[in-house]
Design an enzyme around this catalytic site. Structure first.
Site, PDB file in Angstrom:
ATOM      1  N   LEU A  10       3.556 -24.282 -29.826  1.00  0.00           N
ATOM      2  CA  LEU A  10       4.484 -25.350 -30.227  1.00  0.00           C
ATOM      3  C   LEU A  10       4.629 -25.380 -31.741  1.00  0.00           C
ATOM      4  CD1 LEU A  10       3.205 -28.183 -27.861  1.00  0.00           C
ATOM      5  CD2 LEU A  10       4.898 -26.374 -27.421  1.00  0.00           C
ATOM      6  N   ARG A  17       3.789 -35.658 -42.124  1.00  0.00           N
ATOM      7  CA  ARG A  17       2.624 -36.203 -42.839  1.00  0.00           C
ATOM      8  C   ARG A  17       2.147 -35.249 -43.930  1.00  0.00           C
ATOM      9  NH1 ARG A  17      -0.269 -37.143 -37.130  1.00  0.00           N
ATOM     10  NH2 ARG A  17       1.194 -35.459 -36.662  1.00  0.00           N
ATOM     11  N   GLY A 104       0.980 -25.243 -32.824  1.00  0.00           N
ATOM     12  CA  GLY A 104       1.195 -24.262 -33.894  1.00  0.00           C
ATOM     13  C   GLY A 104       0.405 -24.574 -35.155  1.00  0.00           C
ATOM     14  N   GLY A 142      -5.779 -37.323 -30.516  1.00  0.00           N
ATOM     15  CA  GLY A 142      -5.747 -38.043 -29.248  1.00  0.00           C
ATOM     16  C   GLY A 142      -7.176 -38.160 -28.722  1.00  0.00           C
ATOM     17  N   ASN A 230      -2.650 -32.063 -40.385  1.00  0.00           N
ATOM     18  CA  ASN A 230      -1.488 -32.953 -40.449  1.00  0.00           C
ATOM     19  C   ASN A 230      -1.227 -33.418 -41.873  1.00  0.00           C
ATOM     20  OD1 ASN A 230      -1.151 -32.840 -37.653  1.00  0.00           O
ATOM     21  ND2 ASN A 230      -2.596 -34.500 -37.335  1.00  0.00           N
ATOM     22  N   ARG A 302      -2.023  -8.067 -56.418  1.00  0.00           N
ATOM     23  CA  ARG A 302      -0.936  -8.607 -55.604  1.00  0.00           C
ATOM     24  C   ARG A 302      -0.404  -7.580 -54.619  1.00  0.00           C
ATOM     25  NH1 ARG A 302       2.940 -10.361 -59.944  1.00  0.00           N
ATOM     26  NH2 ARG A 302       4.265 -10.765 -58.144  1.00  0.00           N
ATOM     27  N   ALA A 392      -2.570   3.044 -80.008  1.00  0.00           N
ATOM     28  CA  ALA A 392      -2.668   1.591 -79.883  1.00  0.00           C
ATOM     29  C   ALA A 392      -1.348   0.960 -80.294  1.00  0.00           C
ATOM     30  CB  ALA A 392      -3.803   1.065 -80.755  1.00  0.00           C
TER      31      ALA A 392
HETATM   32  C1  UD1 Z   1      -1.481 -33.480 -30.956  1.00  0.00           C
HETATM   33  C2  UD1 Z   1      -1.920 -34.142 -29.645  1.00  0.00           C
HETATM   34  C3  UD1 Z   1      -3.260 -34.815 -29.887  1.00  0.00           C
HETATM   35  C4  UD1 Z   1      -4.273 -33.795 -30.352  1.00  0.00           C
HETATM   36  C5  UD1 Z   1      -3.789 -33.037 -31.579  1.00  0.00           C
HETATM   37  C6  UD1 Z   1      -4.694 -31.871 -31.860  1.00  0.00           C
HETATM   38  C7  UD1 Z   1       0.076 -34.811 -28.398  1.00  0.00           C
HETATM   39  C8  UD1 Z   1       0.990 -35.929 -28.039  1.00  0.00           C
HETATM   40  N1  UD1 Z   1      -0.930 -35.108 -29.237  1.00  0.00           N
HETATM   41  O1  UD1 Z   1      -1.314 -34.530 -31.911  1.00  0.00           O
HETATM   42  O2  UD1 Z   1      -3.715 -35.418 -28.671  1.00  0.00           O
HETATM   43  O3  UD1 Z   1      -5.505 -34.441 -30.644  1.00  0.00           O
HETATM   44  O4  UD1 Z   1      -2.462 -32.514 -31.365  1.00  0.00           O
HETATM   45  O5  UD1 Z   1      -4.391 -31.261 -33.075  1.00  0.00           O
HETATM   46  O6  UD1 Z   1       0.246 -33.717 -27.930  1.00  0.00           O
HETATM   47  N2  UD1 Z   1       5.556 -30.115 -31.929  1.00  0.00           N
HETATM   48  C9  UD1 Z   1       6.750 -29.618 -31.431  1.00  0.00           C
HETATM   49  N3  UD1 Z   1       7.728 -30.478 -31.055  1.00  0.00           N
HETATM   50  C10 UD1 Z   1       7.571 -31.823 -31.113  1.00  0.00           C
HETATM   51  C11 UD1 Z   1       6.350 -32.338 -31.620  1.00  0.00           C
HETATM   52  C12 UD1 Z   1       5.361 -31.457 -32.015  1.00  0.00           C
HETATM   53  O7  UD1 Z   1       6.934 -28.409 -31.348  1.00  0.00           O
HETATM   54  O8  UD1 Z   1       8.512 -32.536 -30.738  1.00  0.00           O
HETATM   55  C13 UD1 Z   1       4.519 -29.165 -32.360  1.00  0.00           C
HETATM   56  C14 UD1 Z   1       4.170 -29.307 -33.824  1.00  0.00           C
HETATM   57  O9  UD1 Z   1       4.931 -28.379 -34.608  1.00  0.00           O
HETATM   58  C15 UD1 Z   1       2.688 -28.968 -33.844  1.00  0.00           C
HETATM   59  C16 UD1 Z   1       2.208 -29.323 -32.452  1.00  0.00           C
HETATM   60  O10 UD1 Z   1       3.346 -29.466 -31.642  1.00  0.00           O
HETATM   61  O11 UD1 Z   1       2.463 -27.592 -34.060  1.00  0.00           O
HETATM   62  C17 UD1 Z   1       1.437 -30.638 -32.451  1.00  0.00           C
HETATM   63  O12 UD1 Z   1       2.239 -31.647 -32.974  1.00  0.00           O
HETATM   64  P1  UD1 Z   1       1.654 -32.718 -33.970  1.00  0.00           P
HETATM   65  O13 UD1 Z   1       2.730 -33.673 -34.335  1.00  0.00           O
HETATM   66  O14 UD1 Z   1       0.890 -32.086 -35.062  1.00  0.00           O
HETATM   67  O15 UD1 Z   1       0.640 -33.467 -32.973  1.00  0.00           O
HETATM   68  P2  UD1 Z   1      -0.619 -34.331 -33.355  1.00  0.00           P
HETATM   69  O16 UD1 Z   1      -0.183 -35.674 -33.790  1.00  0.00           O
HETATM   70  O17 UD1 Z   1      -1.505 -33.581 -34.249  1.00  0.00           O
HETATM   71 CA    CA Z   2      -1.291 -31.746 -35.423  1.00  0.00          CA
END
Ligand code: UD1
Ligand code: CA
Length: 434
Positions: A10, A17, A104, A142, A230, A302, A392
């Protein structure tokens, strides 16, 4: 036969944030975009297909993952992690078996952890298994809620949690195994009636528990492996863990790193056993360092730098896209960009290859066993032959060829002395071996 494995990563969230200068999942982490780390960990399990879900930065995401065999899916609006998994559905149309889902933003996950989660899922009944960990500071994650008998009943996001639930230190790591194709129906039934108005993937847990299914959390004992990022504090922490892992890999491979605390090496750097990295050194991009080399202290190598056997680069020297042949020394206050330098050449203190004319970068060639005097500036494109010497402070102006064995001095550098007549005529070409 084991069920076939598919992967979804994802990467469509906004990363609000973090307030970074890159989309969160493209944040560079030791030379690779953040999302490439979980993608590579998952690919190590040899899944049938890897789908990365991107959002408004899909084009940049596709470019960043170009060299990896992944399919891209698009989530048009970031409506939550559950919604994001569904966005991969058409890319996995008829897939059956298991779906490994990863956030991701978890670059520290390892293949071993993913294998354990998949094995746990296979060993237990139930349509989904997720990874959990215990954190001293669970802020932002979570929380895993269990009943009196210790059975998982739900994952509650921090925003939704009661003070009592917030005190729980077992958290969801964001790594899941779901059974296909049944997961698609479940996902499409998750609502968004919560404080964030998002479709929470985590709501799957309470949904399956309510339906009477056993849901397992696989508690991973190394929380470090599943840290997400985050905000900038978490990013710095993740970056530091990865940095130490990269250094550890080189140390295990018999590379001498004198001061790991001040050494920064990108993931795609190759260093042969027997090379030595001295303090306060940064090595970026794709670089290769042969055995017997010394790099540092205070050195910046580099992308595109190649150091052949026994080359020595140190003390405020920067190199970029340059090949330094065996035994080349560039020990002090030097910039070498777009340069090829033959074996045994000595680059004097303060040498600069002026490779950039404001529009284009130009190459410099320096032959074997040349002696570049202190403070020489070579305005590229230019060439210095085998065994040649610059005095030099010589300024070798652009398009100049200093012939093999000649001595050039001054500003602009002019020939001061022909090559000695007894100079070998079959001098090597000055081309470092590739
Ligand atoms: C999420 C989990 C949380 C967990 C944490 C672990 C959910 C609702 N919450 O929270 O329980 O403890 O990860 O790190 O799943 N993303 C999308 N589309 C969206 C929203 C998010 O692709 O609409 C992707 C983001 O790019 C990210 C990942 O999903 O890579 C997680 O999203 P993020 O907003 O970071 O979730 P957390 O609040 O960290
Ligand atoms: Ca996250």
């Amino acid at each position: 036969m084991a069920p076939s494995l598919h992967v979804v990563v994802l990467a469509a969230g906004e990363g609000k944030r973090l307030k970074g200068r890159h989309p969160k999942v493209l944040t560079p982490l030791w030379g690779r975009p953040a999302v490439a780390w979980p993608v590579d960990a998952a690919r190590a399990l040899l899944p049938e297909r890897v789908v990365v879900v991107g959002g408004e930065h899909s084009a940049a995401l596709a470019a960043a993952l170009e060299s990896r065999a992944v399919a891209l899916a698009r989530q048009d609006e970031p409506l939550g992690t559950g919604h994001a998994v569904l966005a991969a559905r058409s890319a996995l149309a008829d897939a059956e078996g298991e779906l490994l889902v990863l956030n991701g933003d978890c670059p520290l996950v390892t293949p071993a952890l993913l294998e354990r989660l998949v094995a746990t899922h296979r060993a237990h009944p139930g349509p989904l298994t997720f990874l959990s960990m215990e954190l001293d500071d669970p802020t932002g994650y979570g929380r895993v809620i269990r009943d009196d008998a210790g059975r998982v009943t739900a994952i509650v996001e921090e925003k939704e949690a009661t003070p009592e639930q917030r005190a729980v230190r077992e958290v969801n790591a964001g790594v899941w195994v779901l059974d296909l194709p049944s997961a698609w129906d479940d996902l499409s039934r998750i609502g968004s009636d919560n404080r964030a108005g998002e479709v929470y993937l985590t709501d799957l847990v309470a949904m399956r528990v309510a339906a009477g299914d056993p849901v397992d959390a696989c508690l991973w004992p190394e929380p470090e492996d599943v840290l997400g990022f985050n905000d900038q504090r978490q990013l710095a922490e993740v970056r530091d863990v990865l940095r130490r892992r990269i250094l550890d890999g080189h140390l295990r491979n018999a590379v001498e790193i004198v001061d790991p605390a001040t050494t920064y090496i990108d993931a795609d750097v190759t260093i042969a056993p027997g090379a030595r990295i001295l303090p306060c050194t940064m090595i970026e991009g794709t670089v290769s360092i042969a055995t017997g080399c010394d790099v540092g202290p205070f050195t910046h190598l580099r992308d595109g730098t190649v150091l052949e056997e026994g080359a020595k680069v140190g003390n405020f020297t920067e190199t970029k896209k340059s090949v330094l042949g065996p035994g080349v020394k560039a020990g002090h206050l030097t910039y070498l960009g777009d340069a090829r330098i033959g074996a045994g050449t000595n680059i004097g203190a303060g040498t600069i290859t002026a490779n950039y004319d404001g529009t284009h970068k130009h190459p410099t060639r320096i032959g074997r066993n040349a002696f570049i005097g202190s403070g020489t500036v070579i305005v590229a494109p230019a060439e210095v032959g085998d065994g040649a010497l610059t005095g030099a402070g010589a300024i070798v102006t652009r398009d100049t060829t200093v012939g093999p064995g000649e001595v050039w001095v001054g500003l602009p550098a002019r020939k001061h002395r022909d090559a000695p007549t007894d100079a070998p005529t079959d001098a090597p070409t000055g081309e470092p071996s590739a």
